[in-house]
Design a protein around this motif. Sequence first.
Motif, PDB file in Angstrom:
ATOM      1  N   SER A  16      -3.478  11.146  26.889  1.00  0.00           N
ATOM      2  CA  SER A  16      -3.681  11.517  25.302  1.00  0.00           C
ATOM      3  C   SER A  16      -4.755  11.117  24.509  1.00  0.00           C
ATOM      4  O   SER A  16      -5.332  11.742  23.883  1.00  0.00           O
ATOM      5  CB  SER A  16      -2.300  10.983  24.657  1.00  0.00           C
ATOM      6  OG  SER A  16      -2.347  11.233  23.428  1.00  0.00           O
ATOM      7  N   ALA A  17      -5.101   9.778  24.623  1.00  0.00           N
ATOM      8  CA  ALA A  17      -6.148   9.217  24.135  1.00  0.00           C
ATOM      9  C   ALA A  17      -7.575  10.103  24.453  1.00  0.00           C
ATOM     10  O   ALA A  17      -8.542  10.455  23.580  1.00  0.00           O
ATOM     11  CB  ALA A  17      -6.529   7.830  24.527  1.00  0.00           C
ATOM     12  N   TRP A  18      -7.751  10.439  25.684  1.00  0.00           N
ATOM     13  CA  TRP A  18      -8.839  11.351  26.155  1.00  0.00           C
ATOM     14  C   TRP A  18      -8.907  12.379  25.575  1.00  0.00           C
ATOM     15  O   TRP A  18     -10.075  13.133  25.364  1.00  0.00           O
ATOM     16  CB  TRP A  18      -8.842  11.379  27.785  1.00  0.00           C
ATOM     17  CG  TRP A  18      -9.834  12.113  28.355  1.00  0.00           C
ATOM     18  CD1 TRP A  18      -9.980  13.474  28.990  1.00  0.00           C
ATOM     19  CD2 TRP A  18     -11.421  11.571  28.621  1.00  0.00           C
ATOM     20  NE1 TRP A  18     -11.256  13.546  29.317  1.00  0.00           N
ATOM     21  CE2 TRP A  18     -12.022  12.505  29.358  1.00  0.00           C
ATOM     22  CE3 TRP A  18     -11.980  10.201  28.380  1.00  0.00           C
ATOM     23  CZ2 TRP A  18     -13.360  12.449  29.708  1.00  0.00           C
ATOM     24  CZ3 TRP A  18     -13.148  10.237  28.893  1.00  0.00           C
ATOM     25  CH2 TRP A  18     -13.821  11.306  29.483  1.00  0.00           C
ATOM     26  N   ALA A  19      -7.773  13.290  25.483  1.00  0.00           N
ATOM     27  CA  ALA A  19      -7.609  14.404  24.929  1.00  0.00           C
ATOM     28  C   ALA A  19      -7.920  14.358  23.611  1.00  0.00           C
ATOM     29  O   ALA A  19      -8.670  15.526  22.845  1.00  0.00           O
ATOM     30  CB  ALA A  19      -6.260  15.013  24.990  1.00  0.00           C
ATOM     31  N   ALA A  60      -7.574  25.305  22.959  1.00  0.00           N
ATOM     32  CA  ALA A  60      -6.664  26.091  23.841  1.00  0.00           C
ATOM     33  C   ALA A  60      -6.199  24.852  24.550  1.00  0.00           C
ATOM     34  O   ALA A  60      -5.008  25.185  25.582  1.00  0.00           O
ATOM     35  CB  ALA A  60      -7.529  26.892  24.961  1.00  0.00           C
ATOM     36  N   GLY A  61      -6.013  23.748  24.284  1.00  0.00           N
ATOM     37  CA  GLY A  61      -5.290  22.545  25.084  1.00  0.00           C
ATOM     38  C   GLY A  61      -6.062  22.353  26.403  1.00  0.00           C
ATOM     39  O   GLY A  61      -5.369  21.558  27.141  1.00  0.00           O
ATOM     40  N   LYS A  62      -7.018  22.783  26.663  1.00  0.00           N
ATOM     41  CA  LYS A  62      -7.593  22.514  27.812  1.00  0.00           C
ATOM     42  C   LYS A  62      -8.881  21.330  27.707  1.00  0.00           C
ATOM     43  O   LYS A  62      -9.983  21.648  27.814  1.00  0.00           O
ATOM     44  CB  LYS A  62      -8.459  23.565  28.594  1.00  0.00           C
ATOM     45  CG  LYS A  62      -7.467  24.760  28.955  1.00  0.00           C
ATOM     46  CD  LYS A  62      -8.317  26.074  29.429  1.00  0.00           C
ATOM     47  CE  LYS A  62      -7.088  27.347  29.300  1.00  0.00           C
ATOM     48  NZ  LYS A  62      -7.926  28.485  29.834  1.00  0.00           N
ATOM     49  N   HIS A  63      -8.373  20.089  27.759  1.00  0.00           N
ATOM     50  CA  HIS A  63      -8.821  18.995  27.180  1.00  0.00           C
ATOM     51  C   HIS A  63      -9.898  18.481  28.181  1.00  0.00           C
ATOM     52  O   HIS A  63     -11.001  18.126  28.061  1.00  0.00           O
ATOM     53  CB  HIS A  63      -8.044  18.041  26.924  1.00  0.00           C
ATOM     54  CG  HIS A  63      -7.543  18.452  25.444  1.00  0.00           C
ATOM     55  ND1 HIS A  63      -8.131  18.459  24.222  1.00  0.00           N
ATOM     56  CD2 HIS A  63      -6.045  18.382  25.410  1.00  0.00           C
ATOM     57  CE1 HIS A  63      -6.870  18.993  23.407  1.00  0.00           C
ATOM     58  NE2 HIS A  63      -5.959  18.808  23.938  1.00  0.00           N
ATOM     59  N   ASP A  64      -9.666  18.836  29.691  1.00  0.00           N
ATOM     60  CA  ASP A  64     -10.379  18.128  30.587  1.00  0.00           C
ATOM     61  C   ASP A  64     -11.689  19.305  30.823  1.00  0.00           C
ATOM     62  O   ASP A  64     -13.023  18.610  30.694  1.00  0.00           O
ATOM     63  CB  ASP A  64      -9.755  18.309  32.078  1.00  0.00           C
ATOM     64  CG  ASP A  64      -8.724  17.058  32.238  1.00  0.00           C
ATOM     65  OD1 ASP A  64      -8.866  16.224  31.486  1.00  0.00           O
ATOM     66  OD2 ASP A  64      -7.931  17.174  33.014  1.00  0.00           O
ATOM     67  N   ALA A  65     -11.518  20.342  30.524  1.00  0.00           N
ATOM     68  CA  ALA A  65     -12.671  21.419  30.577  1.00  0.00           C
ATOM     69  C   ALA A  65     -13.516  21.063  29.231  1.00  0.00           C
ATOM     70  O   ALA A  65     -14.794  21.024  29.418  1.00  0.00           O
ATOM     71  CB  ALA A  65     -12.107  22.762  30.458  1.00  0.00           C
TER      72      ALA A  65
END
Length: 79
Positions: A16-19, A60-65
């Motif tokens: 969550s923190a990363w996102a 879009a909620g694609k936090h890793d990308a």
Amino acid sequence: MRQSLVLIAGAVLAASAWAHNCPNEMKAIDAKLATKPSLSKEQMEKVTKLRKEGEEAHKAGKHDASMKELTEAKKILGI
């Protein structure tokens, strides 16, 4: 069992923190771009493209990308 739950909770909080760091990364890129860094035209286009794609992925909620794109843009900018 309790240790497993603690580990899972820690992983969820870390993710969550990363996102939520995506906006900070975008702000750092924007701040650097405002200083008119000495980049080639191709580098500037690449950074702009990566910044835009990072923001779109974040929305879009694609936090890793998103973080992947934004990190690459920061490398080009030297931050």
